[in-house]
Design an enzyme around this catalytic site. Structure first.
Site, PDB file in Angstrom:
ATOM      1  N   ASP A   1     -32.482 -60.984 -86.287  1.00 37.94           N
ATOM      2  CA  ASP A   1     -32.505 -59.813 -85.307  1.00 37.94           C
ATOM      3  C   ASP A   1     -33.737 -59.936 -84.323  1.00 37.94           C
ATOM      4  O   ASP A   1     -34.250 -58.996 -84.060  1.00 37.94           O
ATOM      5  CB  ASP A   1     -32.451 -58.694 -86.126  1.00 37.94           C
ATOM      6  CG  ASP A   1     -31.301 -58.380 -86.826  1.00 37.94           C
ATOM      7  OD1 ASP A   1     -30.332 -59.399 -87.063  1.00 37.94           O
ATOM      8  OD2 ASP A   1     -31.046 -57.177 -87.405  1.00 37.94           O
TER       9      ASP A   1
ATOM     10  N   LYS B   1     -23.823 -58.783 -87.305  1.00 44.33           N
ATOM     11  CA  LYS B   1     -23.616 -57.869 -88.121  1.00 44.33           C
ATOM     12  C   LYS B   1     -23.364 -56.293 -87.766  1.00 44.33           C
ATOM     13  O   LYS B   1     -23.861 -56.291 -86.643  1.00 44.33           O
ATOM     14  CB  LYS B   1     -24.552 -58.144 -89.335  1.00 44.33           C
ATOM     15  CG  LYS B   1     -25.844 -57.782 -88.933  1.00 44.33           C
ATOM     16  CD  LYS B   1     -27.067 -58.002 -89.769  1.00 44.33           C
ATOM     17  CE  LYS B   1     -28.458 -58.038 -89.292  1.00 44.33           C
ATOM     18  NZ  LYS B   1     -28.754 -56.679 -88.698  1.00 44.33           N
TER      19      LYS B   1
ATOM     20  N   CYS C   1     -34.418 -55.273 -92.087  1.00 38.40           N
ATOM     21  CA  CYS C   1     -33.224 -56.651 -92.185  1.00 38.40           C
ATOM     22  C   CYS C   1     -34.019 -57.866 -92.772  1.00 38.40           C
ATOM     23  O   CYS C   1     -33.249 -58.749 -93.559  1.00 38.40           O
ATOM     24  CB  CYS C   1     -32.910 -56.770 -90.972  1.00 38.40           C
ATOM     25  SG  CYS C   1     -31.745 -55.222 -90.211  1.00 38.40           S
TER      26      CYS C   1
END
Ligand code: ZN
Length: 202
Positions: A12, A103, A154
């Site tokens: 990310d 995602k 994450c």
């Protein structure tokens, strides 16, 4: 270990998670640049390099006008918008990336292991892409290094799922940044309890 069994997972590293983004994490831009610098030197250590992106279409209560920054968040990483793009500091590294996973289309998804293989350039991927864990197994990967944003969400969730899937798992802390920096010591302790190796020096 043969490099072919090793993978780097870049979690990310997106504009909305870096300085001036919708959900800015202090140090995000430095993480992007640091990963690029690291890979310029030692990309050959990894047989496989993959990215994940938070990629929201309608993630329900993950978005809030009154976010608590634990379970709910300002609108961020909307699919196909500049905020969901990789931070430009990561650009030199993208040539080494063999697969991109996304995602969170319709629900919160912190772990990269909830991400599915994306068709390059597609803003509206189907739900049918290969899951990251299946992709790693197919590739014969036994060991993963994890970097990116955010350490306490994450990156943490991805590392815990990686060990749960039987992978030898390392988080490279200097190449990650946290939403809540004061929580990092506790996050590191939890990861170590779960048998994740945490590298604290660059
Ligand atoms: Zn999100």
């Amino acid at each position: 270990m043969d490099a072919s069994e090793r993978a780097l997972l870049i979690i990310d590293v997106q504009n909305d998670f870096c300085e001036h983004g919708a959900l800015a994490v202090a140090g995000g831009a430095a993480v992007a640049a640091g990963i690029a610098t690291d890979l310029a030197v030692r990309s050959a250590d990894y047989g496989h390099i993959a990215t994940t992106q938070d990629w929201h279409i309608d993630p329900g209560t993950h978005f809030s006008d009154t976010p608590d920054f634990i379970d709910s968040w300002p609108v961020h990483c909307v699919a196909g918008t500049p905020g969901a793009d990789f931070h430009p500091g990561l650009s030199p590294a993208l040539g080494h990336v063999g697969a991109r996973f996304r995602k969170g289309r319709f629900a919160a998804a912190y772990s990269g292991f909830e991400a599915r293989l994306a068709a390059d350039g597609e803003a509206s991927d189907s739900e049918s892409g290969m899951l990251l864990g299946d992709w790693l197994r197919t590739a014969g990967v036994t060991s993963v290094d994890i970097v990116g944003i955010a350490t306490d969400f994450c990156v943490r969730a991805t590392a815990l799922d990686a060990v749960a899937q039987g992978l030898d798992t390392t988080v490279i802390l200097p190449l990650s940044a946290a939403v809540h920096p004061q929580s990092v010591a506790e996050v590191v302790a939890g990861l170590q309890d779960a048998r994740v190796t945490v590298l604290t020096l660059g």
